[in-house]
Design a protein around this motif. Structure first.
Motif, short mmCIF file in Angstrom:
data_model
loop_
_atom_site.label_atom_id
_atom_site.label_comp_id
_atom_site.label_asym_id
_atom_site.label_seq_id
_atom_site.Cartn_x
_atom_site.Cartn_y
_atom_site.Cartn_z
N ALA A 14 0.82 -1.21 0.00
CA ALA A 14 0.00 0.00 0.00
C ALA A 14 0.85 1.26 0.00
N ARG A 15 2.17 1.09 -0.07
CA ARG A 15 3.12 2.21 -0.06
C ARG A 15 2.96 3.06 1.20
N LEU A 16 2.82 2.38 2.35
CA LEU A 16 2.71 3.05 3.63
C LEU A 16 3.99 2.85 4.42
N GLU A 17 4.43 3.89 5.07
CA GLU A 17 5.58 3.78 5.96
C GLU A 17 5.03 3.78 7.39
N LEU A 18 5.04 2.62 8.03
CA LEU A 18 4.50 2.49 9.39
C LEU A 18 5.63 2.43 10.41
N THR A 19 5.39 3.04 11.54
CA THR A 19 6.32 2.90 12.65
C THR A 19 6.07 1.56 13.31
N PRO A 20 7.00 1.05 14.11
CA PRO A 20 6.75 -0.21 14.82
C PRO A 20 5.49 -0.15 15.70
N GLU A 21 5.22 1.02 16.27
CA GLU A 21 4.01 1.17 17.09
C GLU A 21 2.75 1.05 16.24
N GLU A 22 2.79 1.64 15.03
CA GLU A 22 1.64 1.54 14.13
C GLU A 22 1.44 0.10 13.65
N GLU A 23 2.54 -0.61 13.39
CA GLU A 23 2.42 -2.01 13.00
C GLU A 23 1.72 -2.81 14.09
N GLU A 24 2.12 -2.57 15.34
CA GLU A 24 1.48 -3.26 16.48
C GLU A 24 0.01 -2.88 16.59
N GLN A 25 -0.30 -1.63 16.29
CA GLN A 25 -1.68 -1.16 16.37
C GLN A 25 -2.54 -1.79 15.28
N PHE A 26 -1.98 -1.90 14.07
CA PHE A 26 -2.75 -2.44 12.95
C PHE A 26 -2.93 -3.96 13.01
N LEU A 27 -2.05 -4.65 13.67
CA LEU A 27 -2.13 -6.12 13.73
C LEU A 27 -3.49 -6.60 14.26
N PRO A 28 -3.95 -6.18 15.45
CA PRO A 28 -5.26 -6.66 15.91
C PRO A 28 -6.42 -6.12 15.06
N GLN A 29 -6.25 -4.91 14.51
CA GLN A 29 -7.32 -4.36 13.67
C GLN A 29 -7.50 -5.18 12.40
N LEU A 30 -6.40 -5.52 11.75
CA LEU A 30 -6.49 -6.33 10.53
C LEU A 30 -7.01 -7.74 10.84
N ASN A 31 -6.58 -8.30 11.97
CA ASN A 31 -7.09 -9.61 12.36
C ASN A 31 -8.60 -9.56 12.61
N SER A 32 -9.07 -8.47 13.20
CA SER A 32 -10.50 -8.31 13.45
C SER A 32 -11.28 -8.27 12.14
N ILE A 33 -10.74 -7.56 11.16
CA ILE A 33 -11.39 -7.48 9.84
C ILE A 33 -11.44 -8.87 9.20
N LEU A 34 -10.33 -9.60 9.27
CA LEU A 34 -10.29 -10.94 8.68
C LEU A 34 -11.24 -11.90 9.38
N GLU A 35 -11.37 -11.76 10.70
CA GLU A 35 -12.32 -12.60 11.43
C GLU A 35 -13.75 -12.32 10.98
N TYR A 36 -14.06 -11.06 10.73
CA TYR A 36 -15.39 -10.70 10.25
C TYR A 36 -15.65 -11.31 8.88
N PHE A 37 -14.66 -11.25 7.99
CA PHE A 37 -14.83 -11.87 6.68
C PHE A 37 -14.98 -13.38 6.79
N GLN A 38 -14.32 -13.98 7.77
CA GLN A 38 -14.47 -15.42 8.00
C GLN A 38 -15.92 -15.73 8.37
N GLN A 39 -16.52 -14.89 9.20
CA GLN A 39 -17.93 -15.08 9.57
C GLN A 39 -18.81 -14.95 8.33
N LEU A 40 -18.53 -13.96 7.49
CA LEU A 40 -19.33 -13.78 6.29
C LEU A 40 -19.21 -14.96 5.33
N SER A 41 -18.04 -15.58 5.28
CA SER A 41 -17.85 -16.70 4.37
C SER A 41 -18.64 -17.93 4.80
#
Length: 97
Positions: A14-41
């Protein structure tokens, strides 16, 4: 579901430059999105047409109505270049095939 390395890969794509703190922040958020898609599937969508919507949506546009402009000469006078009753514009298509 995903790990920090995959977060870094997605950020890179996505051409994003993330700090290590942002990477840690996005990890649970992205997992939450993927879990929701798993429910939809898990939903049975076999007999659901691909364009089905929860509500009817239609374009709210007026119908085209041909009207004369009241002061055509004034409109043409605003053009930087004209040819008789027409606006003259630079050629944008080539005549070569």
């Amino acid at each position: 579901m995903i790990d920090l390395e995959q977060v870094r890969k997605v950020a890179n794509l996505a051409r994003l430059e993330l700090t290590p703190e942002e990477e840690e922040q996005f990890l649970p958020q992205l997992n939450s999105i993927l879990e929701y898609f798993q429910q939809l599937s898990e939903l049975d969508t076999e007999n659901v047409p691909p364009t089905t919507r929860a509500i009817d949506v239609s374009n709210v546009t007026r119908s085209d109505q041909l009207q004369r402009y009241p002061d055509r000469d004034a409109l043409l006078a605003e053009s930087p270049d004209q040819d008789g009753d027409f606006f003259k514009v630079p050629q944008i298509l080539s005549t070569e095939e």
